[in-house]
Design a protein around this motif. Structure first.
Motif, PDB file in Angstrom:
ATOM      1  N   LYS A  72       0.029  -6.518 -39.076  1.00 19.91           N
ATOM      2  CA  LYS A  72       1.231  -6.992 -39.741  1.00 19.91           C
ATOM      3  C   LYS A  72       0.873  -8.068 -40.767  1.00 19.91           C
ATOM      4  CE  LYS A  72       4.040  -4.450 -37.332  1.00 19.91           C
ATOM      5  NZ  LYS A  72       4.761  -3.334 -37.974  1.00 19.91           N
ATOM      6  N   ALA A  73       1.650  -8.125 -41.839  1.00 20.50           N
ATOM      7  CA  ALA A  73       1.355  -9.056 -42.917  1.00 20.50           C
ATOM      8  C   ALA A  73       1.510 -10.509 -42.499  1.00 20.50           C
ATOM      9  CB  ALA A  73       2.258  -8.769 -44.119  1.00 20.50           C
ATOM     10  N   ILE A 103      -3.548  -3.347 -43.428  1.00 20.24           N
ATOM     11  CA  ILE A 103      -2.173  -3.740 -43.705  1.00 20.24           C
ATOM     12  C   ILE A 103      -1.619  -2.718 -44.690  1.00 20.24           C
ATOM     13  CG2 ILE A 103      -0.721  -5.507 -44.786  1.00 20.24           C
ATOM     14  CD1 ILE A 103      -2.805  -7.566 -43.731  1.00 20.24           C
ATOM     15  N   GLU A 142       4.467  -3.398 -45.519  1.00 17.79           N
ATOM     16  CA  GLU A 142       4.243  -4.835 -45.368  1.00 17.79           C
ATOM     17  C   GLU A 142       4.307  -5.521 -46.737  1.00 17.79           C
ATOM     18  OE1 GLU A 142       3.860  -6.320 -42.322  1.00 17.79           O
ATOM     19  OE2 GLU A 142       4.268  -4.312 -41.521  1.00 17.79           O
TER      20      GLU A 142
END
Length: 285
Positions: A50-51, A73, A78
Motif C-alpha cells: 500500500k502507498a 505498489i 495507489e
C-alpha cells in the motif's frame, strides 16, 4: 549497484508474498524483521504493498540496516501523492526501496490498461520528491526494462529464470541494478517439490503479461497446460536441498543480478522454517 543514493540491499533478500503481515502486531512484525536481519538477509520485499507504507515502520524501527522494499505498489490503485507523503514522513526512509508497477491487464482493464507504460511514466513524474535510487520498476518486456533503467534504480522482474536475468542484464547494460525474484521449494523429492511449485505458479499461468514473457523465453502453450510442464516448473522454481536452492540463486547473480529476492513456497504456507534453514547457504553467496 552504482547509485549512491540507493539502500544497501545486499545480495539476497526475501519476498513475502504470502505473509498476511497485517495480522501481526507491530511488535511481532518487528521481531520477525529483526530475525530476518540477524539471519543475514538484506531486505524484505512485500508484494501488493500500500502507498501509505504502514508496514514499513515496524520493520525499519526494529532493524539496523535492513531494507523494506515494495514489489509492487500498483499505479492504478495507489495514489502517488500518498506514497510521497508516506516516504517523507518515514524516519528511516533511507532504507526504503519503492517498487512500482502496472499490475495485470486482467485485474486493471477498467483503469485503461491499454497504456500501462504511459501510466507508469505519469506516476514516476509525480514521484520527483523520492530519489530515483530508491525507486524500482516491475518490468519484463524490453520497453519496461528500458524505462526502469532510465528512471529508477533498476528493474524488479518476477516469475523469471536465470536465462531471463542474463538477457535483461544485456538489455539494460552494466549501470542499473537488476533485482529479480526467485521462487524456491526446499524439497528433494521431485514429485512433491513440483506439486508445491505448481501451486505457487498456478495463478500466473492465467495472466497474459507473464505468459508473453515466458513465450519470449521459448516456452509454448503446451508448457502452460495442466498446471505447467515439468520443464516450465523446473525453470521457474528452484527446488532441492539447501545447496541446490543456493545454486539457483547464484545462477541469477552470475547472470548479472545485483540482488535476488527469494520466495520460499511450502505446503503449509509458512516459509519461515525454510528461510531459517536456507540462511547459511544463501547469505554466503
Amino acid at each position: 549497484m552504482t547509485n549512491a543514493n540507493s539502500p544497501a540491499l545486499g545480495r539476497v533478500g526475501i519476498f513475502g508474498f504470502w505473509f498476511n503481515f497485517e495480522r501481526y502486531e507491530r511488535t511481532e512484525l518487528g521481531e520477525l524483521a529483526a530475525e530476518l536481519e540477524d539471519l543475514g538477509y538484506g531486505a524484505l520485499w512485500l508484494a501488493a504493498a500500500k502507498a501509505e507504507l504502514g508496514l514499513a515502520g515496524p520493520v525499519l524501527e526494529a532493524t539496523r540496516k535492513f531494507v523494506f522494499a515494495t514489489g509492487i505498489i500498483n499505479v492504478w490503485s495507489e495514489q502517488a501523492s500518498t506514497l510521497v507523503k508516506a516516504y517523507q514522513e518515514e524516519p528511516h526512509r533511507d532504507r526504503l526501496l519503492l517498487g512500482i508497477g502496472a499490475g495485470h491487464r486482467e485485474s486493471n482493464s477498467a483503469q485503461g490498461y491499454a497504456t500501462p507504460r504511459t501510466a507508469v511514466i505519469n506516476y514516476l513524474d509525480e514521484l520527483t520528491a523520492i530519489p530515483s535510487g530508491q525507486l524500482a520498476l516491475a518490468a519484463l518486456g524490453p520497453r519496461m526494462l528500458a524505462l526502469a533503467a532510465e528512471r529508477t534504480l533498476g528493474p524488479h522482474p518476477y516469475l523469471i529464470n536465470p536465462e531471463y536475468t542474463a538477457s535483461a542484464r544485456e538489455a539494460i547494460g552494466s549501470g542499473p541494478a537488476l533485482l529479480p525474484e526467485q521462487k524456491v521449494v526446499l524439497e528433494t523429492d521431485p514429485e512433491r517439490a513440483r506439486t508445491i511449485a505448481r501451486s505457487g505458479i498456478a495463478m500466473y499461468l492465467g495472466l497474459e503479461n507473464y505468459l508473453a514473457n515466458l513465450r519470449r523465453l521459448g516456452f509454448t502453450e503446451e508448457d502452460f497446460a495442466d498446471g505447467g510442464s515439468d520443464r516450465l516448473v523446473d525453470a521457474l522454481v528452484g527446488w532441492g536441498d539447501e545447496n541446490a536452492v543456493a545454486e539457483r540463486v547464484r545462477a541469477h547473480l552470475d547472470a548479472g543480478a545485483d540482488h535476488v529476492s527469494v520466495q520460499v513456497l511450502t505446503e503449509d504456507g509458512d516459509p519461515r522454517p525454510g528461510y531459517r534453514a536456507l540462511a547459511p547457504a544463501l547469505t554466503e553467496l
